[in-house]
Design an enzyme around this catalytic site. Sequence first.
Site, PDB file in Angstrom:
ATOM      1  N   TYR A   1       0.839  -1.203   0.000  1.00  0.00           N
ATOM      2  CA  TYR A   1       0.000   0.000   0.000  1.00  0.00           C
ATOM      3  C   TYR A   1       0.877   1.257   0.000  1.00  0.00           C
ATOM      4  CZ  TYR A   1      -3.656   3.300   1.227  1.00  0.00           C
ATOM      5  OH  TYR A   1      -4.520   4.376   1.220  1.00  0.00           O
TER       6      TYR A   1
ATOM      7  N   HIS B   1       1.384   4.209  -3.017  1.00  0.00           N
ATOM      8  CA  HIS B   1       1.146   5.631  -2.764  1.00  0.00           C
ATOM      9  C   HIS B   1       2.412   6.482  -2.881  1.00  0.00           C
ATOM     10  CE1 HIS B   1      -2.795   4.258  -1.617  1.00  0.00           C
ATOM     11  NE2 HIS B   1      -3.172   5.514  -1.755  1.00  0.00           N
TER      12      HIS B   1
ATOM     13  N   TYR C   1      -4.133  17.343   0.631  1.00  0.00           N
ATOM     14  CA  TYR C   1      -4.583  15.980   0.934  1.00  0.00           C
ATOM     15  C   TYR C   1      -3.388  15.121   1.321  1.00  0.00           C
ATOM     16  CZ  TYR C   1      -6.943  11.453   0.050  1.00  0.00           C
ATOM     17  OH  TYR C   1      -7.474  10.191   0.156  1.00  0.00           O
TER      18      TYR C   1
ATOM     19  N   TRP D   1      -8.459   3.468 -10.197  1.00  0.00           N
ATOM     20  CA  TRP D   1      -7.665   3.526  -8.961  1.00  0.00           C
ATOM     21  C   TRP D   1      -8.369   2.778  -7.836  1.00  0.00           C
ATOM     22  CZ3 TRP D   1      -2.829   4.762  -7.682  1.00  0.00           C
ATOM     23  CH2 TRP D   1      -2.525   4.921  -6.321  1.00  0.00           C
TER      24      TRP D   1
END
Length: 125
Positions: free
Chosen positions: A17, A21, A40, A75
Amino acid sequence: MRVCLISRVRPDRLEEYKRRHAAVWPEMLEALRDSGWRNYSLYLSPDGLLVGHLQTEDYDAARAAMAATEVNARWQAEMEQFFVSEGSPDRGFTVLEEVFSLEDQLRTNGLPVRPQPMTTEGAQS
Protein backbone atom coordinates in the site's frame (compact mmCIF):
# COMPACT_ATOMS: atom_id res chain seq x y z
CA MET A 1 -13.48 23.09 5.09
CA ARG A 2 -11.15 20.54 6.66
CA VAL A 3 -12.02 16.84 6.44
CA CYS A 4 -10.49 13.93 8.35
CA LEU A 5 -11.18 10.39 7.16
CA ILE A 6 -10.33 6.98 8.58
CA SER A 7 -10.27 3.47 7.19
CA ARG A 8 -8.29 0.30 7.76
CA VAL A 9 -5.66 -1.30 5.51
CA ARG A 10 -5.10 -5.04 5.78
CA PRO A 11 -2.00 -5.60 7.98
CA ASP A 12 -0.48 -8.03 5.47
CA ARG A 13 -0.68 -5.40 2.69
CA LEU A 14 0.83 -2.34 4.43
CA GLU A 15 4.15 -2.28 2.58
CA GLU A 16 2.58 -2.68 -0.84
CA TYR A 17 0.00 0.00 0.00
CA LYS A 18 2.82 2.40 0.89
CA ARG A 19 4.68 1.54 -2.34
CA ARG A 20 1.59 2.26 -4.43
CA HIS A 21 1.15 5.63 -2.76
CA ALA A 22 4.79 6.59 -3.23
CA ALA A 23 4.07 6.92 -6.96
CA VAL A 24 0.39 7.68 -7.54
CA TRP A 25 -0.59 7.85 -11.21
CA PRO A 26 -0.19 11.41 -12.56
CA GLU A 27 -3.73 11.37 -13.97
CA MET A 28 -5.08 10.46 -10.51
CA LEU A 29 -3.14 13.35 -8.96
CA GLU A 30 -4.57 15.71 -11.58
CA ALA A 31 -8.11 14.42 -11.01
CA LEU A 32 -7.83 15.00 -7.26
CA ARG A 33 -6.45 18.49 -7.81
CA ASP A 34 -9.09 19.38 -10.40
CA SER A 35 -11.90 17.98 -8.25
CA GLY A 36 -11.11 20.38 -5.41
CA TRP A 37 -8.97 18.25 -3.08
CA ARG A 38 -6.34 20.44 -1.39
CA ASN A 39 -3.59 19.65 1.10
CA TYR A 40 -4.58 15.98 0.93
CA SER A 41 -2.42 13.63 2.99
CA LEU A 42 -2.71 10.03 4.15
CA TYR A 43 -1.17 8.65 7.34
CA LEU A 44 -0.78 4.93 8.03
CA SER A 45 -0.16 3.32 11.43
CA PRO A 46 1.65 -0.01 11.84
CA ASP A 47 -1.66 -1.72 12.71
CA GLY A 48 -3.31 -0.56 9.45
CA LEU A 49 -5.25 2.46 10.67
CA LEU A 50 -5.37 4.87 7.73
CA VAL A 51 -6.06 8.54 8.43
CA GLY A 52 -6.66 11.00 5.63
CA HIS A 53 -6.82 14.77 5.89
CA LEU A 54 -7.79 17.25 3.21
CA GLN A 55 -9.15 20.71 2.66
CA THR A 56 -11.87 21.50 0.15
CA GLU A 57 -14.55 24.06 -0.51
CA ASP A 58 -17.27 21.38 -0.56
CA TYR A 59 -16.48 17.79 0.38
CA ASP A 60 -19.61 16.30 -1.16
CA ALA A 61 -18.96 18.12 -4.45
CA ALA A 62 -15.28 17.07 -4.42
CA ARG A 63 -16.26 13.42 -3.85
CA ALA A 64 -18.88 13.57 -6.62
CA ALA A 65 -16.39 15.13 -9.03
CA MET A 66 -13.89 12.34 -8.31
CA ALA A 67 -16.57 9.65 -8.64
CA ALA A 68 -17.31 10.97 -12.14
CA THR A 69 -13.74 10.41 -13.36
CA GLU A 70 -12.62 7.30 -15.19
CA VAL A 71 -9.23 7.30 -13.47
CA ASN A 72 -10.85 7.17 -10.04
CA ALA A 73 -12.80 4.04 -10.99
CA ARG A 74 -9.54 2.36 -12.08
CA TRP A 75 -7.67 3.53 -8.96
CA GLN A 76 -10.40 2.34 -6.59
CA ALA A 77 -10.48 -1.06 -8.32
CA GLU A 78 -6.71 -1.35 -7.80
CA MET A 79 -6.88 -0.23 -4.15
CA GLU A 80 -9.84 -2.39 -3.10
CA GLN A 81 -7.55 -5.36 -2.37
CA PHE A 82 -5.73 -3.42 0.38
CA PHE A 83 -8.67 -2.62 2.62
CA VAL A 84 -10.30 -4.61 5.41
CA SER A 85 -13.80 -3.48 4.37
CA GLU A 86 -15.13 -4.80 1.09
CA GLY A 87 -16.21 -2.49 -1.70
CA SER A 88 -14.80 0.68 -3.15
CA PRO A 89 -12.32 2.24 -0.72
CA ASP A 90 -13.44 5.79 -1.46
CA ARG A 91 -16.90 4.89 -0.12
CA GLY A 92 -15.52 3.02 2.90
CA PHE A 93 -13.97 5.99 4.67
CA THR A 94 -15.50 7.23 7.91
CA VAL A 95 -15.52 11.03 8.19
CA LEU A 96 -14.56 12.21 11.68
CA GLU A 97 -16.08 15.21 13.42
CA GLU A 98 -13.60 18.01 14.01
CA VAL A 99 -13.74 18.99 17.68
CA PHE A 100 -10.77 21.37 17.95
CA SER A 101 -8.86 23.71 15.67
CA LEU A 102 -6.11 25.83 17.17
CA GLU A 103 -6.26 28.42 14.39
CA ASP A 104 -10.05 28.73 14.56
CA GLN A 105 -9.98 29.26 18.32
CA LEU A 106 -7.11 31.72 18.12
CA ARG A 107 -9.12 33.76 15.57
CA THR A 108 -12.31 33.51 17.66
CA ASN A 109 -10.42 34.91 20.65
CA GLY A 110 -8.84 37.70 18.62
CA LEU A 111 -5.37 36.21 19.03
CA PRO A 112 -2.64 36.12 16.37
CA VAL A 113 -2.47 32.89 14.40
CA ARG A 114 1.22 33.29 13.54
CA PRO A 115 3.76 32.41 16.27
CA GLN A 116 4.77 35.28 18.54
CA PRO A 117 8.20 35.79 20.08
CA MET A 118 8.51 33.87 23.31
CA THR A 119 8.87 35.99 26.44
CA THR A 120 10.62 35.16 29.66
CA GLU A 121 7.58 36.31 31.63
CA GLY A 122 7.12 34.01 34.58
CA ALA A 123 10.63 32.57 34.26
CA GLN A 124 12.70 32.36 37.41
CA SER A 125 15.91 34.41 37.69
